[in-house]
Design a protein around this motif. Structure first.
Motif, PDB file in Angstrom:
ATOM      1  N   UNK A 436      79.570  15.799 -22.773  1.00 35.24           N
ATOM      2  CA  UNK A 436      78.364  16.526 -22.380  1.00 35.24           C
ATOM      3  C   UNK A 436      78.149  16.625 -20.896  1.00 35.24           C
ATOM      4  N   UNK A 437      79.072  16.100 -20.098  1.00 30.74           N
ATOM      5  CA  UNK A 437      78.935  16.201 -18.636  1.00 30.74           C
ATOM      6  C   UNK A 437      79.061  17.642 -18.171  1.00 30.74           C
ATOM      7  N   UNK A 438      78.600  17.864 -16.960  1.00 26.43           N
ATOM      8  CA  UNK A 438      78.747  19.162 -16.285  1.00 26.43           C
ATOM      9  C   UNK A 438      78.123  20.300 -17.069  1.00 26.43           C
ATOM     10  N   UNK A 439      76.873  20.099 -17.520  1.00 30.87           N
ATOM     11  CA  UNK A 439      76.144  21.202 -18.146  1.00 30.87           C
ATOM     12  C   UNK A 439      75.878  22.287 -17.112  1.00 30.87           C
ATOM     13  N   UNK A 440      76.004  23.533 -17.533  1.00 35.41           N
ATOM     14  CA  UNK A 440      75.692  24.638 -16.636  1.00 35.41           C
ATOM     15  C   UNK A 440      74.188  24.716 -16.407  1.00 35.41           C
ATOM     16  N   UNK A 441      73.822  25.392 -15.324  1.00 39.37           N
ATOM     17  CA  UNK A 441      72.410  25.513 -14.980  1.00 39.37           C
ATOM     18  C   UNK A 441      71.666  26.231 -16.109  1.00 39.37           C
ATOM     19  N   UNK A 442      70.587  25.613 -16.582  1.00 38.14           N
ATOM     20  CA  UNK A 442      69.796  26.190 -17.662  1.00 38.14           C
ATOM     21  C   UNK A 442      70.349  25.973 -19.051  1.00 38.14           C
ATOM     22  N   UNK A 443      71.484  25.293 -19.173  1.00 38.33           N
ATOM     23  CA  UNK A 443      72.071  25.052 -20.486  1.00 38.33           C
ATOM     24  C   UNK A 443      71.447  23.817 -21.125  1.00 38.33           C
ATOM     25  N   UNK A 444      71.157  23.902 -22.414  1.00 37.58           N
ATOM     26  CA  UNK A 444      70.603  22.787 -23.171  1.00 37.58           C
ATOM     27  C   UNK A 444      71.712  22.106 -23.974  1.00 37.58           C
ATOM     28  N   UNK A 445      71.448  20.892 -24.439  1.00 41.29           N
ATOM     29  CA  UNK A 445      72.479  20.156 -25.174  1.00 41.29           C
ATOM     30  C   UNK A 445      71.874  19.513 -26.417  1.00 41.29           C
ATOM     31  N   UNK A 446      72.625  19.618 -27.519  1.00 40.35           N
ATOM     32  CA  UNK A 446      72.290  18.940 -28.768  1.00 40.35           C
ATOM     33  C   UNK A 446      73.445  17.997 -29.089  1.00 40.35           C
ATOM     34  N   UNK A 447      73.144  16.706 -29.281  1.00 42.00           N
ATOM     35  CA  UNK A 447      74.164  15.704 -29.597  1.00 42.00           C
ATOM     36  C   UNK A 447      74.026  15.333 -31.070  1.00 42.00           C
ATOM     37  N   UNK A 448      75.086  15.585 -31.832  1.00 48.40           N
ATOM     38  CA  UNK A 448      75.133  15.231 -33.254  1.00 48.40           C
ATOM     39  C   UNK A 448      75.936  13.939 -33.368  1.00 48.40           C
ATOM     40  N   UNK A 449      75.307  12.882 -33.853  1.00 46.25           N
ATOM     41  CA  UNK A 449      75.948  11.571 -33.831  1.00 46.25           C
ATOM     42  C   UNK A 449      75.626  10.789 -35.094  1.00 46.25           C
ATOM     43  N   UNK A 450      76.493   9.831 -35.393  1.00 48.42           N
ATOM     44  CA  UNK A 450      76.249   8.849 -36.456  1.00 48.42           C
ATOM     45  C   UNK A 450      76.443   7.463 -35.847  1.00 48.42           C
ATOM     46  N   UNK A 451      75.911   7.280 -34.664  1.00 50.17           N
ATOM     47  CA  UNK A 451      76.195   6.101 -33.849  1.00 50.17           C
ATOM     48  C   UNK A 451      75.774   4.812 -34.551  1.00 50.17           C
ATOM     49  N   UNK A 452      76.691   3.835 -34.579  1.00 47.78           N
ATOM     50  CA  UNK A 452      76.348   2.513 -35.077  1.00 47.78           C
ATOM     51  C   UNK A 452      76.882   1.433 -34.143  1.00 47.78           C
ATOM     52  N   UNK A 453      77.319   1.851 -32.927  1.00 48.21           N
ATOM     53  CA  UNK A 453      77.808   0.946 -31.908  1.00 48.21           C
ATOM     54  C   UNK A 453      76.957   1.138 -30.658  1.00 48.21           C
ATOM     55  N   UNK A 454      76.993   0.192 -29.702  1.00 46.73           N
ATOM     56  CA  UNK A 454      76.168   0.330 -28.501  1.00 46.73           C
ATOM     57  C   UNK A 454      76.400   1.661 -27.797  1.00 46.73           C
ATOM     58  N   UNK A 455      75.327   2.231 -27.249  1.00 43.97           N
ATOM     59  CA  UNK A 455      75.420   3.504 -26.541  1.00 43.97           C
ATOM     60  C   UNK A 455      76.099   3.320 -25.198  1.00 43.97           C
ATOM     61  N   UNK A 456      76.798   4.349 -24.714  1.00 41.69           N
ATOM     62  CA  UNK A 456      77.387   4.274 -23.372  1.00 41.69           C
ATOM     63  C   UNK A 456      76.298   4.427 -22.318  1.00 41.69           C
ATOM     64  N   UNK A 457      76.608   4.167 -21.046  1.00 39.36           N
ATOM     65  CA  UNK A 457      75.610   4.381 -19.982  1.00 39.36           C
ATOM     66  C   UNK A 457      75.200   5.856 -19.934  1.00 39.36           C
ATOM     67  N   UNK A 458      73.921   6.127 -20.085  1.00 42.89           N
ATOM     68  CA  UNK A 458      73.407   7.497 -20.128  1.00 42.89           C
ATOM     69  C   UNK A 458      72.541   7.768 -18.912  1.00 42.89           C
ATOM     70  N   UNK A 459      72.471   9.025 -18.474  1.00 52.69           N
ATOM     71  CA  UNK A 459      71.577   9.374 -17.354  1.00 52.69           C
ATOM     72  C   UNK A 459      70.123   9.240 -17.775  1.00 52.69           C
ATOM     73  N   UNK A 460      69.199   9.242 -16.817  1.00 54.57           N
ATOM     74  CA  UNK A 460      67.768   9.139 -17.161  1.00 54.57           C
ATOM     75  C   UNK A 460      67.352  10.276 -18.086  1.00 54.57           C
ATOM     76  N   UNK A 461      66.351  10.044 -18.925  1.00 54.16           N
ATOM     77  CA  UNK A 461      65.899  11.097 -19.851  1.00 54.16           C
ATOM     78  C   UNK A 461      65.456  12.346 -19.109  1.00 54.16           C
ATOM     79  N   UNK A 462      65.742  13.492 -19.726  1.00 46.33           N
ATOM     80  CA  UNK A 462      65.336  14.781 -19.162  1.00 46.33           C
ATOM     81  C   UNK A 462      64.546  15.518 -20.224  1.00 46.33           C
ATOM     82  N   UNK A 463      63.344  15.917 -19.857  1.00 40.61           N
ATOM     83  CA  UNK A 463      62.435  16.498 -20.839  1.00 40.61           C
ATOM     84  C   UNK A 463      62.974  17.804 -21.399  1.00 40.61           C
ATOM     85  N   UNK A 464      63.278  17.793 -22.713  1.00 42.61           N
ATOM     86  CA  UNK A 464      63.658  19.019 -23.391  1.00 42.61           C
ATOM     87  C   UNK A 464      65.074  19.479 -23.189  1.00 42.61           C
ATOM     88  N   UNK A 465      65.845  18.854 -22.292  1.00 42.43           N
ATOM     89  CA  UNK A 465      67.213  19.309 -22.041  1.00 42.43           C
ATOM     90  C   UNK A 465      68.177  18.810 -23.111  1.00 42.43           C
TER      91      UNK A 465
END
Length: 561
Positions: A436-465
């Motif tokens: 999900x790195x290098x999102x284009x300007x104005x591009x939104x992201x949806x992450x589909x996951x079934x995570x059951x292991x610790x999360x990787x280091x994530x950037x600070x939350x972004x409202x609605x992105x």
């Protein structure tokens, strides 16, 4: 490292000695030991004559086997440039002397038991049975070694010279998950020696739950024969099946001589597309609802064009005023109205650390989880595209040269969407935050996951992105089948396969039981791990305050709530 290697080396030497010298000497050794503990004075005077006649029969067979093995080992070792080690020589000797099947070993040890009983109980008929059984086994083994030396080596050349084929195909070759598939093996003009049959065996990928096992006789030497069997399961995946093992087996089933590897095939099972709907507003602390809020748009919310009503149209789209005015039903068409197209990247989290991804048991337990995850991923992308969004799918490949694969979901791209979904696998190289790195300007992201292991280091939350869609893993882990006490008793007295099948042998049954226990151990460990890890991952994602959806099933549809 030294002790296990020494033990494996000693075992290798013991196996070589058994399949060479002891195969002929063991009956005499066992008979001598039995005579030491039992009264054998009545037959002791016949021992010299027995040894003399046995030598006349056995020595020529041993000489023939020795010459054949020497020729094959020398031929194999000559293909290597470096000087072969002692271990390489022993492994080559074992490979070319071990031609007996489990049934042949059963006959051998059964004959040894008959020798002991005939001397102990003074039962001459058992001795006759032992001699006949051992003589038959030695003769068949010698013929098998001769075949592997002079026939099997040139089998492919003879097959090509006769215009023969050994081929395989899956029909149909491209299906959707759950559909019926047959495996077809084609045999035509295959040279088969007298007294032998051609046996094809291969264990297909574990998730297909099928073994390829076919036997044809000398009839394939003159005509074409096609054998078919259905696959037990057809889960999503791109299966490249390697060549199967082709062998000559004698009519008694005592020996098996490998002659070729042939008939590779490919099967592609596509994932299915299912409806996706929102059950409620997203769980978020931010004022924005995220890109998935478009899925709540009702069929009557938008500017419309109209057309005449057709059977099967949504009655909520009927334009009643216009229908009364024109005298026949008219329906609105919201998809014909351009909307503000948002650019969305739908990312699939298919990361599984290497420590959790080893062994086919893990694939059997977590394979269905990935299938559900892929179905949700592509179904959600299609739903967003149909609602007017500009959708890009992204997934990690696990390949060192190409970390991420993307697909722009444009008109007519559904075949490529399904093809991409069929190739997705668990991988341990790239986590989802790198996809999900290098999102284009104005591009939104949806992450589909079934995570059951610790999360990787994530950037600070972004409202609605970023919007999170979590599939609970614990709902997809298969449960253990209960086994009643009466089933265990019946299993002890019954055979799981047809009478005479090699799978009913004690060693084969033990291997199946061990595999079943390993699978149950992995299933229980994974269920425990996911029950704790999935809840922790869900809590961490909720705490970020971004739009969050938890997935459930409602019939065939995926429900986001």
């Amino acid at each position: 490292m030294t002790a296990p290697r020494a033990r494996s080396g000693a075992l290798l030497v013991a196996r070589v000695v058994f399949h060479t010298t002891l195969l002929a000497a063991l009956p005499f050794i066992v008979g001598g030991l039995a005579g030491f503990f039992a009264e054998v004075s009545q037959v002791s005077e016949t021992l010299p004559r027995l040894i003399e006649r046995a030598s006349v029969v056995l020595l020529p067979l041993l000489v023939v086997q020795g010459v054949c093995v020497f020729v094959k080992v020398r031929r194999e070792l000559s293909l290597t440039d470096a000087a072969p080690s002692a271990r390489a020589v022993l492994e080559s000797v074992l490979r070319h002397t071990r031609v007996m099947t489990d049934k042949g070993l059963g006959l051998f040890f059964g004959a040894l038991a008959a020798v002991v009983l005939s001397l102990t109980l003074k039962f001459a008929e058992l001795g006759i049975i032992a001699v006949l059984g051992l003589s038959t086994l030695y003769a068949v083994v010698t013929v098998g070694v001769l075949l592997s030396t002079f026939v099997a080596q040139r089998f492919e050349e003879r097959l090509a010279a006769r215009g023969g084929i050994i081929g395989r195909e899956f029909v149909p070759v491209v299906v959707e998950s759950g559909e019926s598939v047959e495996e077809l093996f084609h045999f035509e003009r295959v040279p088969v020696p007298w007294g032998f049959v051609v046996q094809v065996y291969q264990r297909l990928p574990a998730r297909l739950a099928t073994e390829s096992r076919h036997v044809v006789g000398a009839s394939v030497s003159m005509r074409r024969v096609t054998l078919a069997r259905p696959l037990h399961r057809t889960p999503r995946g791109d299966y490249r099946v390697p060549p199967a093992s082709v062998a000559f087996t004698d009519l008694f089933g005592l020996t098996r001589v490998a002659i070729a590897q042939a008939a590779e095939a490919r099967l592609r099972v596509l994932p299915r597309l299912y409806p996706v709907a929102l059950a409620s507003a997203p769980r978020t602390l931010a004022p924005q609802e995220g890109v998935l809020s478009v899925l709540r748009r009702a069929p009557t919310e938008d500017w419309f064009r109209v057309r005449e009503y057709m059977a099967g149209d949504d009655t909520r789209r009927i334009h009643w005023k216009l229908s009364v005015k024109l005298g026949h039903l008219q329906v609105r068409q919201p998809e014909t109205v351009p909307v503000v197209r948002r650019r969305v990247r739908v990312v699939l989290d298919n990361y599984l650390p290497a420590a959790h991804a080893q062994g086919e048991e893990v694939d059997l337990v977590l394979g269905d989880v990935l299938d559900r995850l892929v179905e949700l991923w592509i179904s959600l992308a299609r739903a967003l595209s149909e609602r007017g969004e500009s959708v890009q799918l992204a997934v990690a490949t696990g390949d060192g040269t190409r970390h991420t694969e993307t697909l722009e979901l444009t008109r007519g791209a559904q075949p490529r969407l399904l093809e991409l979904g069929s190739r997705v696998q668990w991988q341990s190289a790239t986590d989802f935050h790198e996809v999900g790195d290098a999102l284009e300007r104005g591009q939104l992201m949806v992450v589909v996951t079934a995570r059951f292991l610790p999360l990787p280091p994530l950037p600070p939350p972004s409202a609605g992105t970023v919007t999170w869609v979590l599939l609970p893993v614990s709902d997809e882990i298969p449960t253990a089948l209960p086994r009643r006490a009466v089933d265990k008793v019946l299993a002890f007295f019954t055979q799981p396969f047809a009478p005479g099948a090699e799978e009913n042998a004690l060693l084969a049954s033990a291997q199946r039981n061990n595999a079943r226990r390993r699978l149950e151990t992995v299933r229980a460990h994974t269920a425990h791990l996911t029950a704790q890890g999935s809840a922790a991952a869900e809590a961490a994602l909720r705490a970020r305050g971004e739009p969050f959806y938890r997935v459930s099933r409602s019939g065939v549809a995926y429900l986001l709530g």
